[in-house]
Design an enzyme around this catalytic site. Structure first.
Site, PDB file in Angstrom:
ATOM      1  N   ASP A 155     -10.055   3.280   2.221  1.00 46.41           N
ATOM      2  CA  ASP A 155     -10.227   2.710   3.566  1.00 46.41           C
ATOM      3  C   ASP A 155     -10.926   3.701   4.496  1.00 46.41           C
ATOM      4  O   ASP A 155     -11.663   3.296   5.402  1.00 46.41           O
ATOM      5  CB  ASP A 155      -8.869   2.326   4.163  1.00 46.41           C
ATOM      6  CG  ASP A 155      -8.287   1.083   3.501  1.00 46.41           C
ATOM      7  OD1 ASP A 155      -9.076   0.203   3.085  1.00 46.41           O
ATOM      8  OD2 ASP A 155      -7.048   0.984   3.389  1.00 46.41           O
TER       9      ASP A 155
ATOM     10  N   LYS B  32       0.807  -1.229   0.000  1.00 46.17           N
ATOM     11  CA  LYS B  32       0.000   0.000   0.000  1.00 46.17           C
ATOM     12  C   LYS B  32       0.842   1.282   0.000  1.00 46.17           C
ATOM     13  O   LYS B  32       0.387   2.315  -0.475  1.00 46.17           O
ATOM     14  CB  LYS B  32      -0.950   0.019   1.206  1.00 46.17           C
ATOM     15  CG  LYS B  32      -2.133  -0.914   1.076  1.00 46.17           C
ATOM     16  CD  LYS B  32      -3.111  -0.681   2.216  1.00 46.17           C
ATOM     17  CE  LYS B  32      -4.249  -1.666   2.196  1.00 46.17           C
ATOM     18  NZ  LYS B  32      -5.265  -1.360   3.200  1.00 46.17           N
TER      19      LYS B  32
END
Ligand code: ATR
Length: 277
Positions: free
Chosen positions: A103, A67
């Site tokens: 997220d 990520k």
């Protein structure tokens, strides 16, 4: 012709529930496309992503451990992903890679879906953990108007780094990782969020005392395996409202699907059940 080609880049990826989610929506909305699992060890990330571009992929999700690393491979990274310090969703258009982070959306939308009348402004949020997930959670809380965040992590330096990197360090205070927290602190807390991996199947238990926590407080565990963690069981016994973590996984997938397919998909009960919720 496979339609819109998408997938998940990570290492490992075989355990992921994301294909269930995206394939469900592709079928549900009568679209054509694939969602493939793309296992890339760190040393193959750059070449692997170049290959996806060459093969005509429309975009992909990114999971552990890439990520952060994927940010450098994107042509553009939006402000939110830069603040969170992680990209989990990429759109490929005209050979260029656009990175974002969903997220934050997943965290807050899941809460709002379960407790629509929840008022974030009523008191401090106690956030347990200061890893990658905590960064998204903290940003979501700041954006929803939480007055103060109390951040508690085993490794104090990681909590300090998170605070420093956040968009509003002045609204975050570090608490020592030494549950039980003082009853004076606990009585003010309006929500508790576990962002650590503790309590997850195969991991040590999360040993946190909720003594002193108000009955009005909400407890949210982003761990979803098991769905009902000990923290949530304990909270429910005490009469607190709870939010399970599986919805965060489902909701974070929605903006990516919209970017790739042009449809903002809904989280149905059927889909929730399919992923074990
Ligand atoms: P993620 O991206 O899922 O957040 P991570 O970045 O590895 O994963 O973060 C894991 C979090 O769980 C961290 O807050 C970590 O605490 P440290 O920063 O002290 O490592 C926390 N964690 C993991 N195992 C733990 C343990 N045994 N006791 C306390 N905290 C733990």
């Amino acid at each position: 012709m496979t339609g819109t080609r998408t997938g998940l880049v990570g290492h490992p990826v075989s355990h992921s529930k994301s294909p269930i989610i995206h394939e469900y929506w592709i079928k549900h909305y009568g679209l054509s496309g694939t969602y493939e699992l793309i296992d890339l060890p760190c040393e193959e990330l750059a070449t692997g992503i170049r290959r996806l571009k060459d093969e005509g992929f429309h975009g992909f999700n990114v999971t552990v451990p890439h990520k952060m690393a994927v940010m450098k491979l994107c042509d553009e990274v939006d402000m939110l992903a830069r603040i969170v310090g992680a990209v989990n969703t990429v759109k490929i258009k005209d050979g260029r890679l656009y990175g974002t982070n969903t997220d934050v959306f997943g965290f807050t939308e899941n809460l709002k879906a379960h407790v629509p009348d929840f008022d974030f402004s009523l008191g401090p949020a106690l956030v347990l953990g200061a890893g990658g997930a905590a960064r998204a959670v903290v940003q979501g809380l700041l954006m929803e108007g939480v007055p103060e965040i109390w951040l508690s992590n085993r490794t104090a330096s990681k909590a300090e780094a998170l605070i420093e990197h956040s968009s509003e360090p002045g609204r975050i205070r570090r608490l020592e990782w030494n549950s039980p927290y003082s009853s004076e602190d606990m009585s003010q807390v309006h929500m508790v969020i576990n962002t650590t991996s503790l309590g997850m199947t195969g991991k040590p238990p999360l040993e946190v005392s909720l003594d002193g926590l108000s009955q009005d407080a909400l407890v949210y565990d982003i761990v979803y395996a098991p769905l009902m963690t000990e923290l949530l069981k304990d909270s429910r016994r005490r009469g607190n409202r709870i939010v399970t973590g599986i919805g965060m996984l489902l909701h974070q997938a929605r903006p990516g699907f919209k970017l790739w397919h042009g449809v903002m998909p809904e989280v149905t009960d059927e889909l929730t059940e399919m992923v074990g919720g």
